[in-house]
Scaffold this motif. Structure first.
Motif, short mmCIF file in Angstrom:
data_model
loop_
_atom_site.label_atom_id
_atom_site.label_comp_id
_atom_site.label_asym_id
_atom_site.label_seq_id
_atom_site.Cartn_x
_atom_site.Cartn_y
_atom_site.Cartn_z
N TRP A 1 0.84 -1.20 0.00
CA TRP A 1 0.00 0.00 0.00
C TRP A 1 0.87 1.26 0.00
N TRP A 2 1.91 1.28 0.87
CA TRP A 2 2.79 2.43 0.94
C TRP A 2 3.51 2.66 -0.39
N SER A 3 3.99 1.57 -1.00
CA SER A 3 4.70 1.69 -2.27
C SER A 3 3.79 2.24 -3.36
N SER B 1 1.06 3.99 -2.91
CA SER B 1 0.65 5.36 -2.61
C SER B 1 1.72 6.38 -2.97
N ARG B 2 2.97 5.97 -3.08
CA ARG B 2 4.06 6.86 -3.43
C ARG B 2 4.18 7.07 -4.94
#
Length: 87
Positions: A39-41, A43-44
């Motif tokens: 998710w973090w990857s 979202s970036r």
């Protein structure tokens, strides 16, 4: 049916596991960490195209093609099968 050797191994193995260990919590933490990292990857990324969805399956597939399907499957599951047979 379990042999005496397997029974002894199982008893010794289980005795070494901390009473605070919980397998379901372990699985939950691993999945949560993995999903959070993905998710973090994602979202970036700025203006991602649909082709980015193919990266993970492509990398995984490449690894299996390199090793050969049967050999890759064996490598990924052999340890778990051996351990499960002893328990």
């Amino acid at each position: 049916m379990m042999t005496e050797r397997q029974r002894k191994f199982r008893e010794q193995y289980l005795a070494q596991i901390s009473p605070l260990y919980n397998g379901l919590v372990h699985i939950g933490v691993m999945y949560t960490t993995g999903i959070a990292a993905i998710w973090w990857s994602v979202s970036r990324m700025h203006n991602p195209a649909w082709e980015w969805l193919l990266i993970l399956p492509r990398c995984h597939r490449r690894q299996f093609r390199r090793m050969g399907d049967a050999q890759a499957h064996h490598a990924s599951s052999a340890r778990h099968i051996r351990r499960a047979r002893h328990l």
